[in-house]
Structures are given as C-alpha cells and as structure tokens.
Design a protein around this motif. Structure first.
Motif, short mmCIF file in Angstrom:
data_model
loop_
_atom_site.label_atom_id
_atom_site.label_comp_id
_atom_site.label_asym_id
_atom_site.label_seq_id
_atom_site.Cartn_x
_atom_site.Cartn_y
_atom_site.Cartn_z
N TYR A 112 0.86 -1.18 0.00
CA TYR A 112 0.00 0.00 0.00
C TYR A 112 0.91 1.24 0.00
CZ TYR A 112 -3.64 -3.31 1.36
OH TYR A 112 -4.52 -4.36 1.39
N ILE A 113 0.81 2.03 -1.06
CA ILE A 113 1.70 3.19 -1.21
C ILE A 113 0.87 4.47 -1.37
CG2 ILE A 113 3.50 1.78 -2.27
CD1 ILE A 113 2.67 3.01 -4.98
N ASN A 114 1.55 5.59 -1.16
CA ASN A 114 0.92 6.89 -1.35
C ASN A 114 1.93 7.84 -1.97
OD1 ASN A 114 0.30 9.83 -0.09
ND2 ASN A 114 -1.59 8.71 -0.46
N ILE A 115 1.52 8.52 -3.03
CA ILE A 115 2.42 9.44 -3.74
C ILE A 115 2.30 10.82 -3.08
CG2 ILE A 115 2.96 10.51 -5.94
CD1 ILE A 115 1.72 8.09 -7.30
N VAL A 116 3.39 11.28 -2.49
CA VAL A 116 3.39 12.58 -1.82
C VAL A 116 4.05 13.66 -2.67
CG1 VAL A 116 3.30 11.61 0.50
CG2 VAL A 116 5.52 11.94 -0.59
N SER A 117 4.90 13.25 -3.59
CA SER A 117 5.56 14.21 -4.50
C SER A 117 5.40 13.70 -5.93
CB SER A 117 7.04 14.36 -4.16
OG SER A 117 7.20 14.87 -2.85
N PRO A 118 4.36 14.13 -6.60
CA PRO A 118 4.09 13.62 -7.96
C PRO A 118 5.25 13.83 -8.92
CG PRO A 118 2.20 14.83 -7.13
CD PRO A 118 3.32 15.07 -6.16
N GLU A 119 5.93 14.98 -8.81
CA GLU A 119 7.01 15.26 -9.75
C GLU A 119 8.15 14.26 -9.60
OE1 GLU A 119 7.55 17.72 -6.05
OE2 GLU A 119 5.92 17.18 -7.41
N LYS A 120 8.44 13.83 -8.36
CA LYS A 120 9.50 12.83 -8.15
C LYS A 120 9.06 11.47 -8.67
CE LYS A 120 11.67 14.93 -4.08
NZ LYS A 120 12.04 14.71 -2.65
N ALA A 121 7.78 11.16 -8.51
CA ALA A 121 7.28 9.86 -8.95
C ALA A 121 7.33 9.71 -10.46
CB ALA A 121 5.85 9.65 -8.44
N VAL A 122 7.05 10.81 -11.20
CA VAL A 122 6.99 10.70 -12.65
C VAL A 122 8.33 10.98 -13.32
CG1 VAL A 122 4.55 11.22 -12.72
CG2 VAL A 122 6.18 13.10 -12.86
N TYR A 123 9.19 11.75 -12.63
CA TYR A 123 10.48 12.07 -13.22
C TYR A 123 11.63 11.27 -12.61
CZ TYR A 123 8.12 16.11 -15.28
OH TYR A 123 7.27 16.92 -15.99
N GLY A 124 11.41 10.70 -11.43
CA GLY A 124 12.50 9.99 -10.76
C GLY A 124 12.67 8.56 -11.22
N VAL A 125 11.64 7.96 -11.82
CA VAL A 125 11.71 6.58 -12.26
C VAL A 125 10.79 6.43 -13.47
CG1 VAL A 125 9.84 5.83 -10.72
CG2 VAL A 125 11.54 4.16 -11.49
N GLU A 126 11.16 5.51 -14.36
CA GLU A 126 10.40 5.36 -15.60
C GLU A 126 8.95 4.96 -15.33
OE1 GLU A 126 9.61 5.44 -19.60
OE2 GLU A 126 11.45 6.09 -18.59
N ASP A 127 8.77 3.91 -14.51
CA ASP A 127 7.42 3.44 -14.16
C ASP A 127 7.46 3.01 -12.69
OD1 ASP A 127 5.04 1.98 -13.74
OD2 ASP A 127 4.93 1.42 -15.86
N TYR A 128 6.93 3.87 -11.83
CA TYR A 128 7.08 3.61 -10.38
C TYR A 128 6.34 2.35 -9.94
CZ TYR A 128 2.51 5.98 -10.00
OH TYR A 128 1.20 6.35 -10.13
N ILE A 129 5.28 1.96 -10.62
CA ILE A 129 4.54 0.76 -10.23
C ILE A 129 5.39 -0.49 -10.48
CG2 ILE A 129 2.56 -0.70 -10.78
CD1 ILE A 129 0.92 1.77 -11.21
N ILE A 130 5.93 -0.60 -11.70
CA ILE A 130 6.80 -1.74 -12.00
C ILE A 130 8.04 -1.72 -11.12
CG2 ILE A 130 8.21 -2.81 -13.79
CD1 ILE A 130 6.20 -1.90 -15.85
N ALA A 131 8.58 -0.53 -10.87
CA ALA A 131 9.79 -0.41 -10.05
C ALA A 131 9.54 -0.92 -8.64
CB ALA A 131 10.26 1.04 -10.03
#
Length: 275
Positions: free
Chosen positions: A91-110
């Motif tokens: 169970y996860i929660n995204i607190v910084s959208p910009e890091k989630a989309v720019y920090g890794v190609e696909d955060y779900i698969i990662a």
C-alpha cells in the motif's frame, strides 16, 4: 458571409480555447504535473488553477489516494534449499508527484520489482520452518528494506503484507511422500515391537513353564526323599492338582454339579496306571 464576421467568429473561438487551456479544475484526490515549454514547472493541487495557455501543458495526472500494488507470486529458495511460493501486497501513497513521474520510468513496475527482490533476499536467509511461521518478521524487514528506496521517488510505503507463503507444488509432493514414508516406517516399527513383545512373552512363558517343572521335580524329589516311596510322592502331587482342578470347575458359572470320586487315592492311582 462577410469577412469581418468570419474574423470575429474566429477570434471568439480562439478566446474560448485560450480560456479553456488557461483554466484547470483538478479533482479531489489528484495532482497534475505541469510542464512549461517541456520542463517541469509546478504541480496543481485539487481545485481551480490557472496556467499560461500554449506555454504550460498538463504532462501527468497523478492520484494522491492510497494505491494497492499486487506483488506477483514467485518462487523463493530458503536457506535449507526448500522452494516456496510467496506473494505480497503493498500500500503506497504518492506525496511528490514530480518525483514519482520524473524519478523513475514506471514507479509501479519499479516498486513491484523492488518488493520481489527484497522478499527473495529476506526469505533466502531463513529456513523453511522459519519462513512459514514468521510472516510478521518478514513483513517488518521487507518494509524497512524498501521504504528508503521509494522515498527517493516521492512515494511513502504505508504497509506491506505477505499474502501467501507456501511450499511449491513439487515441494508439497515431496513433503507428502516423506510423511507417507515416515508413517509406513512407524507402522513397521510398531509391528516389529509388537512381534518382539509376543516373542518376549512366549519366552517368559516358556521360562515360567520350565521353572514350574523344575519346582515340581524338586518337590517330588523332596517328598520322595522324605517318604521313601516313589509312587506316593507322585500320587500326592497329582492328587493336589486334581483337587485344585475340581475346585476351579466348581467355581465356573456353567457348572451345576461337581461329583468327587468316593476313593480319590484309587482314582489317582488309576490316572498313574497303577493297580
């Protein structure tokens, strides 16, 4: 249609499109990532927001709700070389959208890959029995192992749960065969112990018969030595057993009458073949 009217209509449409592009209404539970001329500019919070038309664009729409990630089942080899199947849910929660989309190609698969890798590493250091009985321990180590890594992507791990952790199909079949072999061996040992018990009982009964015979022989020898008559001691012992047998017969529930011979000594001599 006059050219002036066409131009007016075109300007009106252009203004409508421009206003529509400049005004953004973000739904609750979401954040939108804005890029200005291809570069990250800001993140829009829920509610009414304004951007510069044709310059700013909505690059990503990210949910701020808790996300449930199903971690696919995988085979894991334990410390004692047992193969088990295990899967989990995070169970996860995204607190910084910009890091989630720019920090890794696909955060779900990662995150799924990271949980699987960490789970293999943790279970690989445990024996089969420990792995099957230590879900809370595995959960705690797994959460500690991945929390810092996904924090760099602006994501918080709320919790992670081990759904299933069971021996693989091949391992279960091997365990069932081993259990069946152990049961068969137990039955075999029980049969051996039972046979040995019967043998020991027979041996003891035979020893008892020998002891009784030796006792009878000793008694006859003592009586013969005391009386001096070889026939009388035997008659004495036979008479004693004969009377005991008649007493036992009289105690039976099936017996109604017990008849004693009038001349017991004569009957004993008759049993001995003496006249």
């Amino acid at each position: 249609m006059e050219p002036a009217l066409i131009l007016t209509a075109a300007i009106f449409v252009f203004l409508l499109v421009t206003v529509a592009k400049g005004v953004r209404q973000v739904p609750q539970g979401n954040k939108w990532v804005v890029q200005r001329l291809g570069k990250y500019y800001t993140s829009l919070n829920p509610g009414l927001n304004f951007v510069i038309p044709y310059i700013d664009s909505i690059a990503y729409k990210v949910t701020t709700k808790d996300i449930v990630l199903d971690i696919p089942s995988q085979e894991v080899i334990t410390k004692d070389n047992a193969v088990i199947m295990t899967n989990a849910v995070a169970y996860i929660n995204i607190v910084s959208p910009e890091k989630a989309v720019y920090g890794v190609e696909d955060y779900i698969i990662a995150i799924q890959t990271l949980v699987q890798t960490s789970l293999r590493s943790i279970v690989g250091e445990m024996t089969l029995d420990d792995a099957l009985s230590s879900r809370d321990h595995i959960k705690a180590k797994l959460k500690a192992a991945i929390s810092d890594d996904i924090a760099d992507w602006g994501i918080t791990l709320k919790t992670v749960e081990i759904q299933d952790i069971n021996p693989s199909g091949t391992m279960q079949a091997a365990m069932e065969e081993q259990a069946a072999a152990e049961r068969a061996d137990g039955d075999k040992q029980a049969a051996i112990l039972k046979a040995e018990g019967k043998l020991e009982a027979s041996r003891r009964e035979a020893e008892a018969q020998v002891i009784l015979a030796q006792a009878s022989q000793t008694a006859i020898e003592l009586v013969t030595s005391a009386v001096g008559d070889k026939e009388l001691p035997v008659a004495y012992l036979l008479g004693e057993k004969y009377i005991t047998s008649l007493q036992n017969l009289s105690a039976s529930e099936n017996s109604k009458f017990v008849v004693f011979p009038a001349d017991i000594p004569a009957a004993i001599k008759g049993m001995m073949g003496s006249r």
